[in-house]
Design a protein around this motif. Structure first.
Motif, short mmCIF file in Angstrom:
data_model
loop_
_atom_site.label_atom_id
_atom_site.label_comp_id
_atom_site.label_asym_id
_atom_site.label_seq_id
_atom_site.Cartn_x
_atom_site.Cartn_y
_atom_site.Cartn_z
N VAL A 184 44.39 15.00 13.03
CA VAL A 184 43.18 15.35 13.77
C VAL A 184 43.55 16.03 15.08
O VAL A 184 44.42 15.57 15.81
CB VAL A 184 42.34 14.08 14.04
CG1 VAL A 184 41.22 14.38 15.02
CG2 VAL A 184 41.79 13.52 12.73
N TRP A 222 31.38 15.86 -2.60
CA TRP A 222 31.31 14.47 -2.15
C TRP A 222 30.22 13.66 -2.84
O TRP A 222 30.48 12.50 -3.22
CB TRP A 222 31.15 14.39 -0.64
CG TRP A 222 32.36 14.73 0.15
CD1 TRP A 222 32.42 15.51 1.27
CD2 TRP A 222 33.72 14.32 -0.09
NE1 TRP A 222 33.71 15.61 1.73
CE2 TRP A 222 34.52 14.89 0.91
CE3 TRP A 222 34.32 13.53 -1.07
CZ2 TRP A 222 35.90 14.69 0.96
CZ3 TRP A 222 35.70 13.33 -1.02
CH2 TRP A 222 36.46 13.90 -0.01
N VAL A 270 36.83 21.20 5.39
CA VAL A 270 35.80 20.18 5.59
C VAL A 270 34.43 20.71 5.18
O VAL A 270 33.63 20.00 4.56
CB VAL A 270 35.79 19.72 7.06
CG1 VAL A 270 34.55 18.88 7.35
CG2 VAL A 270 37.05 18.93 7.37
N ARG A 271 34.16 21.96 5.49
CA ARG A 271 32.86 22.56 5.18
C ARG A 271 32.76 23.00 3.72
O ARG A 271 31.75 22.78 3.06
CB ARG A 271 32.62 23.76 6.11
CG ARG A 271 31.31 24.48 5.87
CD ARG A 271 30.96 25.35 7.07
NE ARG A 271 32.04 26.24 7.43
CZ ARG A 271 32.17 27.48 6.98
NH1 ARG A 271 31.30 27.96 6.12
NH2 ARG A 271 33.17 28.24 7.38
N ILE A 288 32.06 20.12 0.80
CA ILE A 288 30.96 19.16 0.82
C ILE A 288 30.21 19.06 -0.51
O ILE A 288 29.68 17.98 -0.81
CB ILE A 288 29.97 19.44 1.98
CG1 ILE A 288 29.27 20.79 1.80
CG2 ILE A 288 30.65 19.32 3.32
CD1 ILE A 288 28.10 20.96 2.76
N SER A 333 44.88 23.55 13.05
CA SER A 333 44.28 22.83 11.93
C SER A 333 44.74 23.39 10.60
O SER A 333 44.19 23.03 9.57
CB SER A 333 42.75 22.90 12.02
OG SER A 333 42.30 24.25 11.95
N SER A 377 29.67 14.52 6.85
CA SER A 377 30.00 15.94 6.70
C SER A 377 28.99 16.64 5.81
O SER A 377 28.72 17.84 5.99
CB SER A 377 31.41 16.09 6.11
OG SER A 377 31.48 15.56 4.80
N MET A 415 36.93 17.27 14.05
CA MET A 415 37.81 16.86 12.97
C MET A 415 38.03 15.35 12.97
O MET A 415 38.31 14.76 11.92
CB MET A 415 39.16 17.58 13.07
CG MET A 415 39.98 17.51 11.77
SD MET A 415 41.61 18.28 11.93
CE MET A 415 41.13 19.97 12.28
N GLU A 448 35.84 9.73 8.15
CA GLU A 448 35.15 9.78 6.85
C GLU A 448 36.14 9.77 5.70
O GLU A 448 35.97 9.03 4.72
CB GLU A 448 34.30 11.06 6.81
CG GLU A 448 33.57 11.31 5.51
CD GLU A 448 32.81 12.61 5.57
OE1 GLU A 448 31.76 12.66 6.23
OE2 GLU A 448 33.26 13.61 4.95
N ILE A 449 37.19 10.57 5.82
CA ILE A 449 38.21 10.63 4.77
C ILE A 449 38.94 9.29 4.64
O ILE A 449 39.28 8.86 3.53
CB ILE A 449 39.22 11.76 5.08
CG1 ILE A 449 38.56 13.11 4.83
CG2 ILE A 449 40.48 11.62 4.23
CD1 ILE A 449 38.22 13.38 3.37
N TRP A 484 27.11 19.66 7.70
CA TRP A 484 27.38 21.02 7.25
C TRP A 484 26.39 21.49 6.18
O TRP A 484 26.21 22.69 6.00
CB TRP A 484 28.80 21.12 6.71
CG TRP A 484 29.87 20.88 7.72
CD1 TRP A 484 30.67 19.79 7.82
CD2 TRP A 484 30.24 21.73 8.81
NE1 TRP A 484 31.52 19.90 8.90
CE2 TRP A 484 31.28 21.10 9.52
CE3 TRP A 484 29.79 22.98 9.26
CZ2 TRP A 484 31.87 21.65 10.64
CZ3 TRP A 484 30.38 23.54 10.38
CH2 TRP A 484 31.41 22.88 11.06
N SER A 505 35.61 13.82 10.67
CA SER A 505 36.02 14.05 9.29
C SER A 505 37.18 13.14 8.91
O SER A 505 37.23 12.62 7.79
CB SER A 505 36.44 15.52 9.11
OG SER A 505 36.90 15.74 7.79
#
Length: 460
Positions: A351, A424, A417-418, A421, A318, A174, A356, A362-363, A178, A359
């Motif tokens: 999701v 992270w 999500v965006r 970033i 979402s 991500s 997504m 990743e999460i 992004w 993501s």
């Protein structure tokens, strides 16, 4: 994107790689050298992928809006260079005289944050025939420069974690997706990396002070112009880090234990005061307006996530719900839920589209790493190590504050999500340091690793 992109992108890509290989020796050491080109490559991949996803999956988006409006600035330079320069340096949203005819063609001319990206796009376009994909690659290089500075600053404190830190900073999907391409996020994450690097040199290492001050001013200007909330979230933790870093140098254990709480309070107070000073007067992020901003942003983003148009573009279903935010007094009450949302959601069962899904995976991995840290170290002992390790304390405090802020204001996972970033690289760095333990003390390891890194970062 059009035929011009297909023709010019390979040429500029070869040029950028040639430049990267030429400077790699100056900015790497034998252990970090192997990450330089791969880290840059994933930024390039993210920049191109971002454009392709927005063009063929979402059917448009802000990245193309920035580019299209910057065409007006590009046109102005060829019709009247003086007008083009005026458009680049206009920051008050007031169109007077000869630039008025250009300003009326740009929807974002009166929006400070969006117009800043338009101006950067317009300026970079002068060097590549105003080609979308090439400008996107340039954004990726700017972002990469700050992230490489961030990576090497981390290495100066934990040199033997060069592999783990490379993952944390460069290879989170991500972040390189992004955080590349024509977007606010690319510039902001690059500026944040330079800001951290400069604060370390200025207040901790105390080296190359004039360059550090200039870097802070430039990076701070970019963050304040584009996403001031990142700057507001960053200042208190970084001041906390600096004060605890100094207290950690006290040799006497008893004196250090006595000084640490005082330095933590001092750092927090100084940081909050500086943040409030930075936010003062801002129409969206002044501390007095934080309630209105959070409420409006959350309501808006939640509503668009359920709109018929966005459902058709794969962006619907979402949204998530939180209790109403009525002011700073509600933060302690909302904090636990906001931290869970900001750091560990969407869950896999939440999701709703392919983007997504990535993501969610990743999460899931980040959640597993977090669980492993607490399992191996112990719940209370982990918090003890966080409090006694200045860099980890900074990373955790920044990540938690940022997670709370983005969770409260995002309203849906697509935006969350965006928006999150920037946290992270810091959060994962904290996890990897906690897994490894305290900084290495072996002089042989430092001679092999730390000295080249220090020389490289100082010259960055």
């Amino acid at each position: 994107m059009d035929f011009k992109d297909l023709f010019l992108t390979p040429l500029y890509l070869a040029l950028f790689y040639g430049l990267a290989f030429a400077v790699r020796k100056r900015f790497t050491n034998p252990l970090t050298k192997k990450y330089f080109i791969p880290a840059l490559s994933v930024k390039f991949l993210g920049a191109i992928s971002l454009g392709l996803i927005y063009q063929f999956y979402y059917g448009g988006g802000d990245t193309f809006n920035y580019f299209n409006e910057s065409k007006v600035i590009h046109q102005a330079f060829f019709e009247s260079p003086s007008d083009g320069i005026k458009l680049l340096f206009t920051a008050d949203g007031i169109a007077e005289g000869s630039i008025a005819k250009y300003a009326v063609q740009m929807h974002w001319f009166h929006s400070e944050t969006e117009y800043f990206i338009v101006k950067v796009c317009g300026f970079l376009g002068l060097f590549c025939f105003h080609t979308y994909s090439v400008i996107a690659l340039m954004f990726a290089m700017i972002s990469f420069s700050g992230m490489w500075a961030l990576y090497n600053t981390f290495l100066r404190l934990y040199p033997r974690l060069y592999k783990q830190l490379a993952i944390a900073v460069f290879f989170i999907p991500s972040v390189f997706f992004w955080g590349s391409g024509i977007s606010k996020d690319a510039l902001c994450i690059g500026a944040l990396g330079w800001m951290f690097f400069a604060f370390y040199n200025l207040l901790v290492a105390r080296t190359k002070l004039p360059q550090a001050i200039i870097t802070i001013l430039i990076a701070g200007f970019v963050l304040k112009s584009v996403k001031i909330y990142i700057l507001i979230s960053f200042i208190p933790p970084v001041m906390l880090w600096v004060t605890t870093q100094y207290s950690a140098r006290i040799k006497s254990g008893a004196l250090r234990a006595l000084a640490m709480p005082i330095m933590i309070v001092l750092g927090a107070v100084i940081g909050l005061a500086l943040s409030q000073s930075v936010a003062s007067g801002n129409k969206n992020y002044d501390f007095d307006k934080i309630e209105d901003r959070a409420t409006v942003a959350s309501t808006y983003h939640n509503s668009i996530s359920h709109s018929d148009e966005n459902k058709g573009r794969g962006m619907g279903n979402s949204g998530y719900s939180m209790p109403d935010f009525t002011g700073p007094a509600d933060i302690p009450k909302l904090a636990p839920q906001a931290v869970i949302i900001g750091l560990f959601r969407p869950f896999m069962w939440e999701v709703s589209n392919p983007v997504m899904l990535l993501s969610g995976i990743e999460i899931l991995w980040i959640t597993y790493l977090t669980f492993q840290v607490f399992r191996r170290t112990g719940f209370f002992k982990t918090f003890g190590r966080i409090g006694s390790t200045p860099l980890v304390l900074f990373c955790v405090v920044f990540s938690v504050l940022f997670a709370i802020g983005t969770a409260i204001t995002s309203g849906n996972f697509g935006n969350l999500v965006r928006y999150r970033i920037p946290l992270w690289p810091f959060y994962l760095t904290a996890l990897f340091v906690l897994q490894d333990g305290f900084p290495v003390k072996k002089k042989t390891v430092r001679r092999i690793i730390a000295r080249p890194v220090n020389r490289q970062v100082a010259g960055a």
